[in-house]
Design an enzyme around this catalytic site. Structure first.
Site, mmCIF file in Angstrom:
data_model
loop_
_atom_site.group_PDB
_atom_site.id
_atom_site.type_symbol
_atom_site.label_atom_id
_atom_site.label_comp_id
_atom_site.label_asym_id
_atom_site.label_seq_id
_atom_site.Cartn_x
_atom_site.Cartn_y
_atom_site.Cartn_z
ATOM 1 N N ASP A 36 -0.854 -5.081 -10.287
ATOM 2 C CA ASP A 36 0.115 -5.465 -9.256
ATOM 3 C C ASP A 36 0.176 -6.984 -9.046
ATOM 4 O OD1 ASP A 36 0.812 -2.823 -8.831
ATOM 5 O OD2 ASP A 36 -0.647 -2.534 -7.232
ATOM 6 N N GLN A 66 -2.644 6.743 -9.783
ATOM 7 C CA GLN A 66 -1.822 7.744 -9.092
ATOM 8 C C GLN A 66 -1.914 9.084 -9.802
ATOM 9 O OE1 GLN A 66 2.015 5.807 -9.018
ATOM 10 N NE2 GLN A 66 1.414 4.399 -7.387
ATOM 11 N N ARG A 88 6.717 -7.200 -4.562
ATOM 12 C CA ARG A 88 5.822 -8.161 -5.238
ATOM 13 C C ARG A 88 6.610 -9.272 -5.935
ATOM 14 N NH1 ARG A 88 1.126 -6.013 -3.637
ATOM 15 N NH2 ARG A 88 0.968 -3.762 -3.786
HETATM 16 C C1 S3P Z 1 -1.736 2.659 -6.989
HETATM 17 C C2 S3P Z 1 -1.855 2.655 -8.343
HETATM 18 C C3 S3P Z 1 -1.122 1.739 -9.222
HETATM 19 C C4 S3P Z 1 -0.525 0.555 -8.458
HETATM 20 C C5 S3P Z 1 0.138 0.991 -7.180
HETATM 21 C C6 S3P Z 1 -0.854 1.712 -6.275
HETATM 22 C C7 S3P Z 1 -2.543 3.627 -6.211
HETATM 23 O O1 S3P Z 1 -0.067 2.435 -9.839
HETATM 24 O O2 S3P Z 1 0.382 -0.148 -9.258
HETATM 25 O O3 S3P Z 1 0.642 -0.131 -6.496
HETATM 26 O O4 S3P Z 1 -2.671 3.469 -4.980
HETATM 27 O O5 S3P Z 1 -3.076 4.568 -6.820
HETATM 28 P P1 S3P Z 1 -0.304 3.314 -11.179
HETATM 29 O O6 S3P Z 1 -1.140 4.477 -10.824
HETATM 30 O O7 S3P Z 1 1.088 3.717 -11.606
HETATM 31 O O8 S3P Z 1 -0.955 2.375 -12.143
#
Ligand code: S3P
Length: 426
Positions: A313, A168, A386
């Site tokens: 996840d 993210q 989850r």
């Molecule tokens: C996601 C990144 C992950 C994941 C989330 C979706 C994404 O989070 O846990 O469910 O779509 O980029 P983080 O970026 O906080 O690791």
């Protein structure tokens, strides 16, 4: 609070249709919104989180329409976003808020982002900090958290050493970078899911990916594309786990994403001795394939910090599986679990112990002692999809009834979860 009651399954098997990948669905909508022309996203995930992204984009002046299996996005291209009326509600979705922070920081509109009770407790400075270095302006009046206001402005590219393996944050920086002046380079922890890097060229964008580095030139124009969203491997994990656990269990899954940044759970299952067969059927822009899983004995494994981003996840589900394996399973380097929709380390420990499982928590993970029988219990979802799904699968191999409290939260990523569970167990 809605509850769902489950009990031991006499059978588990079938070929469920997997919903579209959540991460790719968010990105398909967002890249489509930025591009020139009409993007078609096929098999977009229809769930609470993706609806949050669609709702925010609509409030920014983007037209999004569903027709059958296709969702059409009329991108803003050179036109720019319109100033939203009122706040942008990101609901429960961390991806929506964090990626939009990067998108909006360099695009000339001001917007206030907020979310539900869980999202407004999650850390956001980790995203604002690199963006501020690019020249972004944020009002973060609630400490580390939302509500927050972004005042979109002209940004400049930076070199940024990422310390958290978060897709993210990486995506927020890259999508700010494509509208900034000069190049933006991200180094350090860039090994998280790479859907943004794969999709940018698909939308006519430029991105350079090298070991330990991702780089984008500034001032890019994207053009509309067609994205066929594969099945979500994080959702597949629940059915794969059920197939491993229920006597005689089996499951066949078509068109699952086999992106190597997402297949950590599959690799760990193989190490546990599970009977898993995989066949790659498509390669671009994402590897996709077919998976068959059959029940069999499992043994405990060590999950090391460097593999955590590829199954972050899936770790709640893995903890449940580990309770039914022979020997001990340990997970370390997973401190990020503490800042997900809930503190997933504590949520897993509370619920697994309620079912008679043996687990010790660590600041950055957990150790599960396998081999004990589970008993039905009252499960608290902690409003985390989850957690609700992982313990619904645990219920299939527990003695007596399990009541999942707050079970409606499965709608965040998989609204049809309980209907599909019923089909697969009857
Ligand atoms: C996601 C990144 C992950 C994941 C989330 C979706 C994404 O989070 O846990 O469910 O779509 O980029 P983080 O970026 O906080 O690791």
């Amino acid at each position: 609070m809605p509850t769902t009651t489950l009990s031991r399954a006499a059978r588990f098997g079938g070929r469920p249709r997997l919903p579209g990948d959540k991460s790719i669905s968010h990105r398909g909508l967002i890249l489509g919104a930025l591009a020139e022309g009409r993007t078609e996203v096929v098999d977009l995930l229809e769930s609470g989180d993706v609806q949050s992204t669609a709702r925010c984009l609509r409030a920014l002046g983007v037209a999004i329409a569903r027709e059958g299996a296709s969702t059409f996005v009329d991108g803003i291209g050179g036109r720019g976003f319109s100033t939203p009326e009122g706040v942008l509600d990101c609901g429960n979705s961390g991806t929506t808020m964090r990626v939009l922070m990067g998108v909006l920081a360099g695009r000339g509109v001001a917007a206030t982002l907020t979310g539900d009770a869980s999202l407004v407790r999650r850390p956001m400075r980790r995203v604002a900090e690199p963006l501020v270095r690019m020249g972004a302006r944020f009002d973060l009046t609630n400490g580390d958290c939302a509500p927050l206001t972004v005042h979109g402005t002209r940004l400049h590219g930076i070199d940024y050493a990422l310390k958290i393996a978060s897709a993210q944050i990486k995506t927020a920086i890259l999508l700010a970078g494509i509208s900034a002046s000069g190049r933006t380079r991200v180094t350090g922890e860039v090994g998280s899911r790479d859907h943004t890097e794969r999709l940018l060229p698909h939308f006519g964008g430029a991105v350079e990916v090298a070991p330990g580095r991702v780089e984008v030139p500034g001032d890019q124009r994207l053009r509309a594309a067609r994205v066929h969203v594969p099945g979500d491997p994080s959702t597949a994990a629940f059915w794969m786990a059920a197939a491993c656990l229920v006597p005689g269990g089996h499951v066949e899954l078509e068109r699952v994403s086999l992106n190597p940044t997402r297949t950590g759970f599959l690799r760990v299952l193989e190490r546990m001795g599970a009977d898993v067969r995989v066949e790659v059927t498509e390669a671009h822009p994402e590897p996709v394939g077919r998976m068959v899983v059959r029940q069999g004995a499992l043994r405990g494994v060590v999950v090391a910090p460097d593999e955590v981003p590829s199954l972050i996840d899936e770790l709640p589900m893995l903890a449940v599986l580990a309770s039914q394996a022979e020997g001990e399973t340990s997970v370390s380097g997973a401190e990020e679990l503490r800042v997900k929709e809930t503190d997933r380390i504590e949520a897993v420990a509370t619920n697994l112990r309620a079912m008679g499982g043996r687990i010790e928590t660590r600041p950055d993970g957990f150790v599960v002692e396998g081999g004990g029988a589970l008993r039905g219990a009252a499960i608290d979802s902690f409003h985390d999809h989850r957690i609700a799904m992982a313990f619904s699968i645990a219920a299939l191999v527990a003695d007596g009834e399990t009541v999942v409290h707050g079970s409606e939260c499965v709608g965040i990523s998989y609204p049809a979860f309980f209907d599909t569970l019923r089909d697969l167990t009857t």
